[in-house]
Design a protein around this motif. Sequence first.
Motif, PDB file in Angstrom:
ATOM      1  N   GLY B 323       0.914  -1.103  -0.141  1.00 22.76           N
ATOM      2  CA  GLY B 323       0.028   0.081   0.216  1.00 22.76           C
ATOM      3  C   GLY B 323       0.735   1.174  -0.089  1.00 22.76           C
ATOM      4  N   ALA B 324       1.983   1.198   0.824  1.00 25.86           N
ATOM      5  CA  ALA B 324       2.784   2.410   0.794  1.00 25.86           C
ATOM      6  C   ALA B 324       3.507   2.737  -0.465  1.00 25.86           C
ATOM      7  N   ILE B 325       3.940   1.745  -1.141  1.00 25.89           N
ATOM      8  CA  ILE B 325       4.583   1.867  -2.459  1.00 25.89           C
ATOM      9  C   ILE B 325       3.472   2.365  -3.449  1.00 25.89           C
ATOM     10  N   ARG B 326       2.247   1.900  -3.543  1.00 23.00           N
ATOM     11  CA  ARG B 326       1.288   2.212  -4.519  1.00 23.00           C
ATOM     12  C   ARG B 326       0.903   3.693  -4.083  1.00 23.00           C
ATOM     13  N   ALA B 327       0.929   4.001  -2.993  1.00 30.33           N
ATOM     14  CA  ALA B 327       0.339   5.327  -2.517  1.00 30.33           C
ATOM     15  C   ALA B 327       1.707   6.296  -3.137  1.00 30.33           C
ATOM     16  N   GLU B 328       2.900   6.055  -3.029  1.00 25.61           N
ATOM     17  CA  GLU B 328       3.900   6.639  -3.383  1.00 25.61           C
ATOM     18  C   GLU B 328       3.927   6.865  -4.911  1.00 25.61           C
ATOM     19  N   LEU B 329       3.818   5.881  -5.709  1.00 24.03           N
ATOM     20  CA  LEU B 329       3.684   6.126  -7.222  1.00 24.03           C
ATOM     21  C   LEU B 329       2.816   6.732  -7.584  1.00 24.03           C
ATOM     22  N   LEU B 330       1.528   6.671  -6.919  1.00 28.24           N
ATOM     23  CA  LEU B 330       0.323   7.801  -7.351  1.00 28.24           C
ATOM     24  C   LEU B 330       0.645   9.225  -6.905  1.00 28.24           C
ATOM     25  N   LYS B 331       1.226   9.377  -6.010  1.00 26.55           N
ATOM     26  CA  LYS B 331       1.655  10.513  -5.630  1.00 26.55           C
ATOM     27  C   LYS B 331       2.778  11.160  -6.811  1.00 26.55           C
ATOM     28  N   LYS B 332       3.749  10.196  -6.822  1.00 26.12           N
ATOM     29  CA  LYS B 332       4.728  10.890  -7.954  1.00 26.12           C
ATOM     30  C   LYS B 332       4.096  10.957  -9.258  1.00 26.12           C
ATOM     31  N   ALA B 333       3.175  10.239  -9.521  1.00 26.39           N
ATOM     32  CA  ALA B 333       2.462  10.671 -10.850  1.00 26.39           C
ATOM     33  C   ALA B 333       1.853  11.672 -10.939  1.00 26.39           C
ATOM     34  N   ARG B 334       1.199  12.113  -9.813  1.00 26.23           N
ATOM     35  CA  ARG B 334       0.291  13.346  -9.754  1.00 26.23           C
ATOM     36  C   ARG B 334       1.466  14.671  -9.801  1.00 26.23           C
ATOM     37  N   ASP B 335       2.676  14.541  -9.333  1.00 19.65           N
ATOM     38  CA  ASP B 335       3.492  15.495  -9.077  1.00 19.65           C
ATOM     39  C   ASP B 335       4.288  15.818 -10.573  1.00 19.65           C
ATOM     40  N   ALA B 336       4.593  14.412 -11.352  1.00 23.36           N
ATOM     41  CA  ALA B 336       5.009  14.588 -12.464  1.00 23.36           C
ATOM     42  C   ALA B 336       3.887  15.190 -13.686  1.00 23.36           C
ATOM     43  N   ALA B 337       2.513  14.834 -13.340  1.00 24.54           N
ATOM     44  CA  ALA B 337       1.881  15.453 -14.303  1.00 24.54           C
ATOM     45  C   ALA B 337       1.582  17.032 -14.127  1.00 24.54           C
ATOM     46  N   ARG B 338       1.650  17.466 -12.797  1.00 24.88           N
ATOM     47  CA  ARG B 338       1.646  18.853 -12.565  1.00 24.88           C
ATOM     48  C   ARG B 338       2.606  19.461 -13.170  1.00 24.88           C
ATOM     49  N   ARG B 339       3.820  18.802 -13.571  1.00 22.31           N
ATOM     50  CA  ARG B 339       4.793  19.776 -14.394  1.00 22.31           C
ATOM     51  C   ARG B 339       4.673  19.761 -15.854  1.00 22.31           C
ATOM     52  N   LEU B 340       3.642  19.068 -16.352  1.00 22.67           N
ATOM     53  CA  LEU B 340       3.484  19.136 -17.824  1.00 22.67           C
ATOM     54  C   LEU B 340       2.556  20.301 -18.042  1.00 22.67           C
ATOM     55  N   PRO B 341       2.938  20.635 -19.404  1.00 18.57           N
ATOM     56  CA  PRO B 341       2.025  21.840 -19.734  1.00 18.57           C
ATOM     57  C   PRO B 341       0.874  21.419 -20.418  1.00 18.57           C
ATOM     58  N   VAL B 342       0.290  20.354 -19.758  1.00 17.81           N
ATOM     59  CA  VAL B 342      -0.971  19.941 -20.684  1.00 17.81           C
ATOM     60  C   VAL B 342      -2.011  19.586 -19.391  1.00 17.81           C
ATOM     61  N   ARG B 343      -3.421  19.758 -19.712  1.00 20.68           N
ATOM     62  CA  ARG B 343      -4.404  19.159 -18.934  1.00 20.68           C
ATOM     63  C   ARG B 343      -5.567  18.833 -19.789  1.00 20.68           C
ATOM     64  N   PHE B 344      -6.099  17.700 -19.506  1.00 21.63           N
ATOM     65  CA  PHE B 344      -7.455  17.256 -20.376  1.00 21.63           C
ATOM     66  C   PHE B 344      -8.503  17.075 -19.426  1.00 21.63           C
ATOM     67  N   GLU B 345      -9.564  17.260 -19.872  1.00 20.00           N
ATOM     68  CA  GLU B 345     -11.036  16.848 -19.226  1.00 20.00           C
ATOM     69  C   GLU B 345     -11.000  15.519 -19.092  1.00 20.00           C
ATOM     70  N   HIS B 346     -10.822  14.659 -20.355  1.00 20.60           N
ATOM     71  CA  HIS B 346     -10.984  13.337 -20.317  1.00 20.60           C
ATOM     72  C   HIS B 346      -9.995  12.647 -21.196  1.00 20.60           C
ATOM     73  N   ALA B 347      -9.028  11.791 -20.642  1.00 22.89           N
ATOM     74  CA  ALA B 347      -7.854  11.197 -21.448  1.00 22.89           C
ATOM     75  C   ALA B 347      -8.358   9.521 -21.440  1.00 22.89           C
ATOM     76  N   ALA B 348      -7.791   9.086 -22.360  1.00 24.18           N
ATOM     77  CA  ALA B 348      -7.787   7.666 -22.540  1.00 24.18           C
ATOM     78  C   ALA B 348      -6.369   6.955 -22.674  1.00 24.18           C
ATOM     79  N   VAL B 349      -6.380   5.913 -22.077  1.00 18.41           N
ATOM     80  CA  VAL B 349      -4.816   5.256 -21.953  1.00 18.41           C
ATOM     81  C   VAL B 349      -5.172   3.689 -22.483  1.00 18.41           C
ATOM     82  N   LEU B 350      -4.284   3.318 -23.507  1.00 21.30           N
ATOM     83  CA  LEU B 350      -4.312   1.955 -24.189  1.00 21.30           C
ATOM     84  C   LEU B 350      -2.857   1.339 -23.659  1.00 21.30           C
ATOM     85  N   LEU B 351      -2.908   0.499 -22.875  1.00 19.98           N
ATOM     86  CA  LEU B 351      -1.711  -0.079 -22.324  1.00 19.98           C
ATOM     87  C   LEU B 351      -1.303  -1.481 -23.006  1.00 19.98           C
TER      88      LEU B 351
END
Lengths: 345, 542
Positions: B323-351
């Motif tokens: 749980g701790a690792i998952r929480a940290e991963l999601l926090k890092k993802a939020r921080d990295a996304a905040r530094r990007l010059p883009v923002r969407f209402e609805h994004a889709a990801v195909l993995l």
Amino acid sequence: MMFRNRLKTIYVKDVLLGCTPGRIQSVGYMQVIPLVSDLSDDRFVSPVEAEAEVGTSDYGTLNFRNPSNRVMIVPCHAGYVVKQAAQDHAMAHAGVIRSARERSFDTAMCVQQSQGGLIRRGDYRMLILPLALREHALSVRKETNYNKLWNAISVFNRDMGVQGEANLVHFLKHFRKELDEFVAEFECVPGQVGAVILVDDQVVGIERTPSHDYWRSVWPCLIRECYGSLAIRVAQLKGERAEAPASRVGLPDDIGSLDELESVIAEIAAQEEERAKTTVRELLDESLTLTRDDSIAGVHVETVEHGRFTGQVIRQGERIVYASLPVTKKWLADSKWQTAQPFAI
Amino acid sequence: MKELIRHEALPAIRMTHLSSVERELLPLAFGDFLDTAATATARATFYNSRAEQEAAIDAVHRDLYEMDRGVYAIALLLPGMTDYSRQIGAIRLLDAPYRDGVLTAEQEASVLRGLMNQLPPQRMLKLIGMLRQRRVNNARTRKLILSVLLGADNLEFWAVKYRRKIATALVHAWGRRTASTLRAVLAKPVEQRDAKERQIVQRNAYRFVDVDDRDRVEQCVRFVLGDESGLTMRRLVAYREAKRDFRRGRALPLETMEGLRSRFHRDKSNADVLELTKSQLTAGQRMAVQRKASESNVQIAFDPARQDAVRLYVYAFEMGMTGAIRAELLKKARDAARRLPVRFEHAAVLLDVSASMVGHETQARRPISVALALRDMLAETADWVTMVSSDGREVAGGELIEPVGDTSLAAGLVTLLKQDPDVVFVVTDGYENAPAGRFAEVVRAVRRMGVETPIHQFSPVFAAESRGVRSLCDAVPGLPVSKPEAIGLGLLKVLFEADVERGVAALLGMVRPVIEHFADNGRTIKDVRDAQRIEEVSHDVS
């Protein structure tokens, strides 16, 4: 199964017992129908899984040490091309080695005429001989003559447009990039224990192994050198007319909506699944006449004679635990006649 | 990709030294370079041997370097470039004399200092080893090595951890004779050195060091050159004494103490060393030794916050997700996304979670780890996100997915497009087989029917055979990603294709803080900028 004059006849359905066809994978001229099974016989390992020690003690003699506590099946026509200054060798047939034992095969073949020296014992990358060499290799499997494959390799190299008499390494180096791509493009699926391989819509081989782990360990060798070499040859023969096999269904141009597109994709996928099933279904009653070559560790190594397929199977009782069945040259050459529809008005 | 770029103020640059042909070729060379340098490690991959990788990497580096040395140098500083790319880039810049380009000689020197300092110490020392192997030993190289090593705050720690490598590096910079002379001179107390000796020390060491640090640096240099007498610094003393007394090794790095154990304390176990030196472990080591520590019954605290997202995923595959690792991963993802010059209402990801995403055994599970970290970050770029995998499942952020099976992306793309997202991100290595080419057919079909939703492919695997990432479709070129933070490289590539000068300006804007930080003698890039080439104006890029 029928017994006649010390020969044994089985059918492809016996080889495929317990398997179902998976989703067909298709890249360029090559197509692979995975054979998936819930049954996995973990009593057997491949040389790759067992990290077997391999070496040559004489020209034409391959030695294996099986360090595992399971019976090791050396795939039919397994070969070793090593970096050291030593003559590369391949098996002329499959081999079975008891757990924690060593075994030598003096029927092995040199695949590198211009190089001398013996292979130091070690764990090397395995290959399976190109499909074009396998039928001949099997026909001389009982001869103890290290240079028995040289002529076939020379012809093979010439056909492939590669310089170098009787030296398989020239072919491997020349087409390394293309061969590597085959490994990348065809992926193992969960539960896979075998495959039906097609090149340009023709079935060119059936492979069956004891377990999923065994399959994963030998698949790169099969797709790379054995069947990949045939796909390269077909692409060479087609030349500028390179195109996907006729059976590959493309999307129509007149799709009007995403809903329609979704249903068309699903429909094509269903068609392809049905085609895979039909391909396998058509093989089921193909007979395989077997002659016994070896019996060890409770299993029999048998060779397929006179028919559509060549190759070997390894049986334990009535159960096929391993089969490698490349199609014969004659069948491949006459395939259009062999698969022609019966006359009807 | 243009639709992703927000308004930004950028300096203007005039690339007057480029011919019209070069102006056309530069974006191509730059694009190839980004594709390669952001993911290349020169290790064998699932698809390519090491030699193939090296040859392909060398070709793209050479192309951009020959086109514009300055652009090449700046590009090496971009976030997301691999350490290997920086190593071979620095060698290329140091091996050939300075040539006029978009950067002045002083700016290029700052870039080189930045490159050296951005490498982890072991890779920085490896770079010096590569310079030595290729006999690159000109004045710029010598000055760079000495200023980076002798000016390092961590010199004491490095001296005990990488003693031999630092000695080799210093001898390469000084030459054997000078190194030998220095060792003899430094063995004398300062007050007993004559004028000539003081001059030797000044010229070869003091000029790279602050006055207050001279004693510290002298001791470290003497230590790495093999003189262990009269040392007072804590770790250097610990090294000397730990040969006799195992417990004195508490201040030493794990590897150093492991080496001393194998020579002087054979009765001690690996677990004893781990227990003794656990306070000295780096953040990376704390994560790397978790399995060993658990087997040896040694408790080692590990802080997931100090690891990057990709390494955390690799770790989670090996040790299990918590749980701790998952929480940290999601926090890092939020921080990295905040530094990007883009923002969407609805994004889709195909993995793509097919078997080939495991990667080669030398970098096992790295491609899927990059893909999962990227998925998390892309999910955070939107208020609402829809994510599906290549095997048709809906996936959630922070979910650990073991790669298996074949690659079929076409149906997933249609599923996502039906949700009418602002953008679709496809994260894949670009190898499709069920069947090959179906994704491209679907893209053509949806464009024909008027669906213009932007589709972008990000690839975590470097495929040497295509000199860059392997694209699923001509209309959706693959963009390379080695870590989520590097996603901005795609924006740069598009800018270069649209307008070379604005691309160079954006490039310079991204790395300017680093160049300024490492500018010589306190001068910043503004002071040394060639007014003919660079003038500060504002541009709207959209």
